[in-house]
Design an enzyme around this catalytic site. Structure first.
Site, short mmCIF file in Angstrom:
data_model
loop_
_atom_site.label_atom_id
_atom_site.label_comp_id
_atom_site.label_asym_id
_atom_site.label_seq_id
_atom_site.Cartn_x
_atom_site.Cartn_y
_atom_site.Cartn_z
N ILE A 160 -16.10 19.13 15.95
CA ILE A 160 -15.98 18.59 14.61
C ILE A 160 -16.83 19.40 13.63
CG2 ILE A 160 -16.26 16.54 13.16
CD1 ILE A 160 -16.08 14.90 15.76
N GLY A 190 -24.32 23.80 12.36
CA GLY A 190 -24.53 22.37 12.41
C GLY A 190 -23.27 21.55 12.47
N SER A 191 -23.13 20.69 13.46
CA SER A 191 -21.95 19.85 13.55
C SER A 191 -22.09 18.90 14.72
CB SER A 191 -20.68 20.70 13.69
OG SER A 191 -19.55 19.93 13.44
N ARG A 192 -20.94 18.53 15.32
CA ARG A 192 -20.99 17.56 16.40
C ARG A 192 -19.79 17.75 17.33
NH1 ARG A 192 -19.53 11.57 14.16
NH2 ARG A 192 -18.04 11.04 15.77
#
Length: 229
Positions: A160, A190-192
């Protein structure tokens, strides 16, 4: 554990080094007093090291026994979601969602969470909300990878994008073998990553736990021979 620079960062680091070199050289030539270029160069150096740190790509090997039921974290980060949800895009059933959020200081390479075979790879266009928000799983730019694990279970992984992360790279291809020691992709800045698991999966982590991609055992899939289905 060997560490190298991830291939996704090579060109960025070269271009950034050239830009910072030109800017800093100009500062030393034309700006006075000397304290100003000294500060500027120091800040530039710290910034460059942070970017280098972001693109590090450690070689990792799971330290324990690798079994068909093993599920490892796909990424370095912190567990931010662990709940029963209805996965409506691919699986169309209730599953356990396990989400790990990566900050800008984490390694951003993504590992396969299970051994098996890749059955589906799909990219979804979307928004760039903060990846920490629950709705980011369905509304943000994302890539979805379905893996048929070695024990026969279907495990879904979703990369994501976030408010800063605008580029998702997915290496997984349909039909290839998935291994927990291999990268399935990379998310820049940066994320998930969400992992969707069968409801009867044994979960080994809790909200707030830190994980290490390819190393931290986060769950164990149920033995199919014990299933009623």
């Amino acid at each position: 554990m060997k560490v190298k620079i991830h291939r996704e960062g090579t060109n960025i680091l070269i271009v950034l080094l050239l830009i910072l070199s030109v800017v800093n050289a100009s500062a030393w030539m034309f700006i006075r007093p000397a304290a100003i270029p000294i500060v500027f160069t120091s800040v530039s150096g710290v910034f460059y090291l942070l970017v280098v740190n972001f693109f590090r790509s450690p070689r990792r090997h799971f330290p324990g026994k690798v079994t068909d039921s093993l599920v490892v974290s796909s990424v370095d980060g912190r567990v931010v979601a662990l709940e029963k949800v209805y996965e409506s895009e691919v699986l169309h059933r209730d599953v356990i969602q396990l989400s790990v959020f990566m900050s800008v200081v984490n390694v951003h390479a993504n590992w396969f969470p299970v051994n098996g075979v890749v059955k589906l790879v799909r990219h979804h266009s979307g928004r760039f909300l903060s990846a920490y928000l629950p709705k980011a799983s369905l509304e943000n730019e994302r890539s979805t990878i379905l893996i048929r694990a070695s024990n026969g279970s279907d495990v879904l992984v979703r990369q994501i994008a976030g408010a800063v992360a605008r580029r998702i790279v997915t290496y997984a291809e349909v039909g290839e073998e998935a291994s927990i020691e291999d990268h399935l992709g990379f998310i820049k800045f940066g994320s998930r990553v969400d992992i969707f698991l069968p409801l009867d999966t044994e979960i080994l982590v809790k909200i707030g736990d830190k994980t290490v991609g390819g190393i931290t055992e986060v769950a164990r899939l149920r033995d199919p021979s014990q299933s009623n289905s």
